[in-house]
Design an enzyme around this catalytic site. Structure first.
Site, PDB file in Angstrom:
ATOM      1  N   GLU A  79     -54.135  21.365  23.340  1.00  0.00           N
ATOM      2  CA  GLU A  79     -54.073  20.809  22.485  1.00  0.00           C
ATOM      3  C   GLU A  79     -54.146  21.951  21.309  1.00  0.00           C
ATOM      4  O   GLU A  79     -53.498  21.622  20.220  1.00  0.00           O
ATOM      5  CB  GLU A  79     -54.926  19.728  22.308  1.00  0.00           C
ATOM      6  CG  GLU A  79     -54.757  18.489  22.963  1.00  0.00           C
ATOM      7  CD  GLU A  79     -55.319  18.385  24.373  1.00  0.00           C
ATOM      8  OE1 GLU A  79     -55.470  17.464  25.058  1.00  0.00           O
ATOM      9  OE2 GLU A  79     -55.879  19.389  24.856  1.00  0.00           O
ATOM     10  N   GLU A  82     -58.208  14.366  30.504  1.00  0.00           N
ATOM     11  CA  GLU A  82     -59.265  13.614  29.767  1.00  0.00           C
ATOM     12  C   GLU A  82     -59.440  12.334  30.349  1.00  0.00           C
ATOM     13  O   GLU A  82     -60.513  11.830  30.592  1.00  0.00           O
ATOM     14  CB  GLU A  82     -59.044  13.449  28.142  1.00  0.00           C
ATOM     15  CG  GLU A  82     -59.025  14.652  27.522  1.00  0.00           C
ATOM     16  CD  GLU A  82     -58.843  14.497  25.837  1.00  0.00           C
ATOM     17  OE1 GLU A  82     -59.458  14.763  25.208  1.00  0.00           O
ATOM     18  OE2 GLU A  82     -57.527  14.263  25.736  1.00  0.00           O
TER      19      GLU A  82
END
Length: 689
Positions: free
Chosen positions: A151, A130
């Site tokens: 995640e 990210e």
């Protein structure tokens, strides 16, 4: 900057230096993430690490650079948030601050007045990827492995911009694959070429001179000599893709993984919502999920796989292991052939198969050859390595070829008399030090070795099918197995890249004993009159990788019936013989056809008139698992509940959100109701009390 503190955080420093690049008047600012350790301890970002990055961005921009670069220490870019601090978060407000902090720091790269580049030189996962997505441009090393947004597998969502940035960079189908599908498919990772092809990176470069070539390319971009174009995103399909994805999740998970559904909602927002609104929604999702039992179980499971699996409890010192320079395999069927390929690829030593006749030997070798050819065609093996592997694997009908083998494993029919006969023949040929390993799934290793002159060198070495996919290896210590044999077994298992768990010599060991007890309750319900469809769907709320009847087909009804017989002989009060399972095994019919229960099965069943509903079936199955788990721990089959959970995760594919099984049995109250106490202390795989 933040009130968050994590005393266990291994702080990743962000080091800034000025780099002169030919053709540019001003230097570039190079920020290198480095926690001061080698690649075995990758960079992560906790509160202190984010503060370091924030300060580094300030320092870099203060010099008015031609451009700003973020890269990592050798072999590692950044693998995301520091997970060690998450169990210490006790309030939703603390969790909310974690999301907001990451967003605020990363946004400085996205909103930077100077061009920003991520030079992804190594592993980039979760928040690390990210971070790269927030930069204006990205180069990627061909040696950067792994790459992922994992995640959802833990019970979270990519909460530092990933759900908003990725679909608007590579499109919604690919983004849904990376964010939802891959994490729920044994946490599948991307290879650099795949990531580049998707458009996650603007340029894929060779590892050898990655930094130099990246700097040259970045300078060319800044000078306007290179124009970076990205494909237009198809927004018409957005809603349809997510509708299909939600349908797939419902069919597979039945609502059992909240993180997957929150990720879908965030991906839907990314189509039209502002970036500020989308990231604010990420903050809220993170805060909710960080306070969930599923996340605590996921973190517990992650720790088991990453730490406990690499340091097996009870394994003798590695120095006691004997060298293995040749492997013998008794049998040439499918399992034996899979083992031959695995041993040859990972140990790089000669492997020889034997069987009763040349036809079976040739069939086994043919399987190995065809699998090697497939690996070459897929680009996973070069022709030179393939030729070497082909030369390493041979076959014979004469067990005398085992004379100089250091490690012999049998994969013959699951019958104690047959296996004892095999070992009697092999022992007469091999040296007294050669390890004799059995791949039995349920039989006693001690009984198998009882009549041998050297029973101390016999050990259980139980693989799970498919061998190439499931990482668990149950290593079984018989009553007379010595430390040298056990150490050799663990050393070989490690070379095979398997996760080894020490198990005592008890019927069916761990995974098969629990799965058989579990299936036994399903068939007890069917025998009582519960429709197959109801019994099969009863465990759907757990989100298991497959329903019981699909599992039965994978294992094979005959094998399941045989293992059930072994356990019935040992524990007749808990493992009943199901007449209906016997009928299915004897019929030879497929249990499932095109993912549906074979309609012919219902016609052959002999059922009672006292059916259960789905809730009753589920409760009985969970209570049976709780009882059996407690008994196995009391018997010393494994050292601790963590080993049972590790076995179910790695050997049966049970999901992280269950933590294996004991965290779920604890949080559902089943453990205390059935056994009088929890398996794990409060705060372990659960929220603190």
């Amino acid at each position: 900057m933040t009130t968050l503190r994590n005393p266990e955080e291994l702080v990743t420093r962000a080091l800034v230096r000025q780099v002169r690049v030919p053709g540019l008047e001003r230097p570039a600012a190079l920020i290198t993430l480095d926690n001061g350790l080698d690649h075995r301890k990758p960079n992560t970002l906790g509160p202190a690490g984010l503060a370091e990055l924030d300060a580094a961005i300030t320092e870099a921009l203060a010099g008015e650079p031609a451009f700003v670069v973020v890269t990592g220490k050798p072999y590692v870019f950044c693998v995301g948030a520091d997970l060690t601090g998450m169990p210490a978060l006790t309030t939703r407000e603390q969790a909310l601050e974690v999301g907001r902090l990451g967003h605020r720091v990363f946004a400085r790269l996205r909103d930077s007045p100077a061009p920003t580049f991520a030079f992804v030189n190594g592993a980039a996962m979760g928040g690390g990827l990210e971070l790269a997505l927030h930069c204006h441009y990205r180069t990627l090393s061909g040696g950067a492995n792994p790459l992922a947004l994992p995640e959802v597998s833990l019970g979270l969502v990519p909460g530092w911009g990933g759900t908003q940035l990725l679909p608007n960079l590579i499109g919604i189908p690919a983004a849904a694959q990376v964010i939802i599908q891959n994490p729920l498919t044994q946490n599948k990772m991307l290879k650099p070429a795949q990531a580049a092809e998707m458009g996650i990176a603007d340029l894929l470069l060779e590892p050898a001179d990655f930094l130099e070539r990246s700097l040259e390319w970045a300078a060319a971009v800044v000078r306007g000599e290179v124009s970076v174009t990205r494909p237009q995103i198809d927004r018409e399909m957005w809603e349809g893709v997510l509708f299909f994805a939600r349908h797939q999740l419902d069919q597979r998970l039945h609502g059992a993984v909240p993180a997957a559904y929150r990720a879908l909602d965030l991906l839907a927002m990314a189509n039209e919502a502002s970036f500020a609104d989308g990231t604010a929604a990420e903050d809220e999702a993170l805060a909710d999920l960080m306070m969930s039992a599923e996340l605590r179980s996921g973190l517990y499971a992650f720790d088991l796989v990453q730490r406990r699996a690499k340091r097996p409890v009870g394994a003798p010192p590695a120095e006691q292991a004997r060298p293995v320079t040749k492997v013998g395999i008794v049998g040439a069927g499918l399992m034996a052939s899979q083992l031959a390929l695995l041993f040859a690829r990972q140990l790089q030593v000669p492997v020889v198969l034997t069987d009763l006749d040349q036809g079976r030997v040739d069939a086994g070798l043919g399987y190995v050859h065809s699998e090697i050819e497939k690996l070459v065609n897929k680009g996973r093996l070069d022709t030179g390595t393939a030729a070497k592997l082909l030369a390493l694997v041979s076959g014979s009908v004469d067990k005398k070829v085992f004379a100089d083998a250091d490690f012999v494993i049998e994969a013959v029919f699951e019958d104690l008399k047959v296996k004892k006969q095999v070992w009697a023949e092999v022992e007469a040929i091999v040296s007294p030090e050669a390890v004799l390993a059995t791949n039995t799934s349920s039989l006693s290793v001690t009984e198998m070795a009882a009549d041998l002159a050297h029973p101390q060198r016999v050990v259980g070495f139980h693989f799970f099918n498919p061998v190439a996919v499931l990482p668990l290896l149950e290593i079984v210590r018989g009553e007379q197995t010595d430390d040298a044999t056990l150490a050799t077994a663990f050393a070989v298992g490690k070379q095979l890249r398997k996760s080894c768990v020490l198990v005592s010599d008890a019927p069916a060991f761990v995974v098969n004993r629990l799965l058989t007890r579990f299936l036994g309750e399903i068939f007890a319900a069917v025998d009582a009159g519960t429709p197959l469809e109801v019994a099969d769907a009863a465990l759907d709320p757990l989100g298991l990788p497959m329903r019981p009847l699909a599992l039965l087909q994978l294992v094979g009804p005959a094998v399941a019936h045989h293992v059930g017989g072994t356990l019935h002989a040992a524990f007749p009060d808990r493992f009943a013989r199901s007449g209906n399972l016997r009928r299915i095994a004897e019929s030879g019919l497929r249990v499932m056809i095109d993912d549906e229960i074979n309609p012919e099965l219902a016609a052959m069943l002999d059922v009672g008139s006292d059916p259960l509903d789905a809730e009753q079936v589920r409760q009985r199955a969970l209570e049976a698992l709780a009882q059996e788990t407690r008994l196995m721990l009391d018997e010393g089959v494994v050292a601790e509940p963590q080993d049972i959970d590790l076995c179910l995760i790695l050997g049966a594919g049970w999901p992280f959100h269950l933590g294996g099984i004991t965290p779920y049995l604890d949080r559902s109250g089943t453990a205390e109701r059935v056994t009088g106490r929890r398996f794990l202390p409060p705060g372990v795989a659960s929220l603190p009390e």
